[in-house]
Design a protein around this motif. Structure first.
Motif, mmCIF file in Angstrom:
data_model
loop_
_atom_site.group_PDB
_atom_site.id
_atom_site.type_symbol
_atom_site.label_atom_id
_atom_site.label_comp_id
_atom_site.label_asym_id
_atom_site.label_seq_id
_atom_site.Cartn_x
_atom_site.Cartn_y
_atom_site.Cartn_z
ATOM 1 N N LEU A 482 0.996 -0.928 0.022
ATOM 2 C CA LEU A 482 0.146 -0.028 -0.052
ATOM 3 C C LEU A 482 1.049 1.645 -0.295
ATOM 4 O O LEU A 482 0.549 2.689 -0.368
ATOM 5 N N ASP A 483 2.125 1.242 0.657
ATOM 6 C CA ASP A 483 2.761 2.592 0.637
ATOM 7 C C ASP A 483 3.282 2.531 -0.610
ATOM 8 O O ASP A 483 4.098 3.831 -1.780
ATOM 9 N N GLU A 484 3.860 0.998 -1.271
ATOM 10 C CA GLU A 484 4.300 1.019 -2.223
ATOM 11 C C GLU A 484 3.490 2.202 -3.608
ATOM 12 O O GLU A 484 3.738 3.063 -4.600
ATOM 13 N N ALA A 485 2.059 1.443 -3.507
ATOM 14 C CA ALA A 485 0.606 2.777 -4.211
ATOM 15 C C ALA A 485 0.789 3.508 -4.465
ATOM 16 O O ALA A 485 0.852 4.015 -5.370
ATOM 17 N N ARG A 486 1.270 4.355 -3.288
ATOM 18 C CA ARG A 486 0.691 5.660 -2.809
ATOM 19 C C ARG A 486 2.680 6.174 -3.433
ATOM 20 O O ARG A 486 2.195 7.560 -3.969
ATOM 21 N N ARG A 487 3.546 5.751 -3.509
ATOM 22 C CA ARG A 487 4.493 5.806 -3.965
ATOM 23 C C ARG A 487 4.204 5.898 -5.730
ATOM 24 O O ARG A 487 4.773 6.813 -6.522
ATOM 25 N N HIS A 488 3.322 5.161 -6.629
ATOM 26 C CA HIS A 488 3.385 5.010 -7.576
ATOM 27 C C HIS A 488 2.104 6.368 -8.013
ATOM 28 O O HIS A 488 1.729 6.252 -7.587
#
Length: 563
Positions: A482-488
């Protein structure tokens, strides 16, 4: 039908007033004894005794005073006959026609008063039928006389209404006479007739009344034909509250009954959104027919088997869904409601982490149709949603090929599925060891896709699994995704989207029409029939029996001793 005590008191008061006025006139008049010769003259006209002669003379004087100044030839002739009679020379052939004609010109109240005077004096100037009715009208307890003789029950419209009122509604007014009495009957008397079934809707009593009363009577007999504007004029709160509920308008607060019972429409509103906590109160507040419907509804929830009217009533779906907790696969082809329940069950199973069971439920939408059974056409978005759920279950099993076939069919039905199809094709082109997990991290946390509360939910689950290293590691991996998706740049677009259309899962906002009470007739707003109302009907009936007034003296025994 009326207060017999009040009616009797009114009649007694009227008789006492008549006697008091008669006594005053006698005291004011010269105390001259009537001669035997004059008494014999009056006996030939059916007036027997000195007191009777005085009583008749008073009636004649009042009729003479009331007709004074009449310009018609007939009125002058009648007055001449009265003057002769008062002077001591009554004419047997001309007096009664003159008295009858002048009585018919009098007001109903005066007619009743004069008939009471003649009745008290024993003067029978009416036919036998008229005399029996006169006795009833002049009685302080007419119901007792009417109960003794059925002959006294018959008569014209006004007299029939009087007997009906006097007998408490036990004797109805003939239907053919209703149009006549409805034009003038006091409104409380009309209400009495309605309460005792003497007036029905097909009698259309409102057609004979002024506009203000006409609306009231329609509300009493044909409430479904009353408009909301008319109900506002009547300040008919229960009608307007029901109309607001049926039309979906917000209900005004404070709808409880005067005895403190909950408002039935507030309880129905709670039930329509699936709140089953107050069904016992709703059961007590509903009319008998709707109470039976509610109990049948609850009985059907044990096996999810309801009659067609319930299944077609979309306003009940939320409540039925609350009451029914299916433990096995639901056949979506049974009805629109079963299809809606099936798709919601599949989604709920995904949220609960039971993805394989969700796949079995979603697959029920894709089975070969049986004769007479097909998916509901009223919800075209349900099949692509089911295919999407089945594809997610296939992804859980890492069956990318099967998921792709399902999503291709879904994408052919709705453009909303094209994003998930593109993801699956991308994952198929990516080596297994190089791609992220295929499941949606929001759904893994038991939350809807894209939920803003995922961090709160993550912390709760971490606290619950602090001693389970496997679960803790899995939760940390979910958080990392989920954190990675926020940065994506694509954000949540890198996850399989479920559901495609949230509205498919929402409960209809229709009114539960199967449980809405019918429009009840307006409750009576007039007071009980009073003594004054009774006297008004009595006076009308007195005018009516003048048609039985004699034109010739009665055949009496003129040789009996004088009183």
């Amino acid at each position: 039908m009326t207060d017999p005590v009040a009616a009797r008191k009114a009649a007694i008061a009227a008789e006492k007033l008549r006697l008091a006025e008669q006594r005053q006139r006698r005291e004011a008049a010269p105390s001259l004894r009537t001669s035997g010769f004059l008494l014999r003259k009056w006996r030939w006209l059916g007036v027997n005794g000195e007191d009777a002669v005085h009583a008749v003379s008073e009636v004649l004087k009042e009729l003479q005073n009331a007709s004074a100044g009449s310009d018609s030839d007939g009125g002058s002739r009648h007055e001449e006959q009265l003057r002769k009679a008062i002077a001591g020379s009554p004419e047997a052939d001309s007096l009664l026609p003159a008295v009858g004609a002048l009585l018919k010109r009098s007001t109903p109240t005066d007619v009743l008063r004069h008939l009471r005077t003649l009745h008290a004096a024993g003067v029978e100037w009416l036919t036998p039928e008229g005399t029996s009715r006169q006795e009833v009208l002049c009685s302080t307890a007419p119901s007792l006389l009417l109960a003794r003789s059925s002959r006294s029950l018959t008569g014209g419209p006004a007299y029939s209404l009087f007997t009906s009122v006097a007998m408490g509604g036990a004797v109805p007014v003939p239907r053919t006479m209703l149009p006549e009495v409805l034009r003038w009957a006091p409104l409380p008397v009309v209400d009495d007739l309605i309460e005792h079934g003497g007036i029905l809707s097909e009698d259309s009593p409102w057609a004979y009344r002024p506009d203000s009363e006409a609306v009231y009577l329609r509300a009493r007999l044909v409430p479904v034909e009353v408009t909301q504007d008319e109900a506002r004029v009547l300040k008919w709160t229960s009608f307007l509250r029901r109309a607001d509920f049926v039309s979906g308008r917000d209900l005004e607060p404070g709808g409880s009954d005067s005895d403190g019972r909950p408002d039935v429409y507030e309880l129905l509103l709670e039930a329509s959104v699936g709140d089953a906590t107050r069904l016992q109160e709703l059961d007590a507040a509903l009319p008998e027919e709707q109470r039976i419907q509610l109990r049948n509804l609850k009985a059907g929830s044990y096996e999810g088997n309801w009659q067609r009217p319930f299944l077609a009533d979309r306003g009940l779906w939320a409540l039925m869904s609350t009451l029914w907790d299916p433990q096995a696969t639901v056949d979506p082809r049974l009805s629109d409601f079963h299809a809606w329940t099936a798709i919601r069950r599949a989604y709920d199973l995904v949220i609960e982490g039971r993805v394989e069971e969700a796949g079995h439920q979603a697959a029920a939408f894709d089975r070969l149709p049986k004769p007479g059974k097909k998916l509901p056409s009223s919800m075209p978005g349900m099949l692509p949603e089911a295919l999407n759920l089945a594809a997610y279950s296939a992804l859980e099993r890492e069956d990318l090929q099967g998921a792709e076939r399902l999503m291709e069919r879904a994408a052919a039905l709705t453009d909303e599925a094209s994003g998930n199809l593109a993801l699956i094709r991308m994952w198929r082109a990516t080596p297994k060891n190089s791609r992220d997990p295929l499941t949606n991290p929001y759904l893994d946390l038991g939350l809807p896709h894209g939920s803003a509360d995922w961090e709160t939910r993550y912390r709760e689950l971490v606290r619950e699994s602090r001693f389970d290293t496997v679960k803790y590691a899995r939760l940390n991996m979910i958080r990392g995704r989920l954190d990675e998706a926020r940065r994506h740049e694509a954000g949540d677009g890198v996850f399989f989207r479920l559901p495609l259309d949230h509205t498919i899962y929402e409960a209809p906002d229709d009114v539960p029409r199967s449980l809405v009470p019918p429009v009840e007739p307006l409750t009576r707003r007039t007071s009980a029939t009073s003594g004054a109302d009774m006297e008004a009907v009595r006076a009308r009936a007195a005018v009516e029996i003048l048609q039985n007034f004699r034109t010739t003296p009665p055949r009496l025994d003129r040789h009996r001793p004088m009183s």
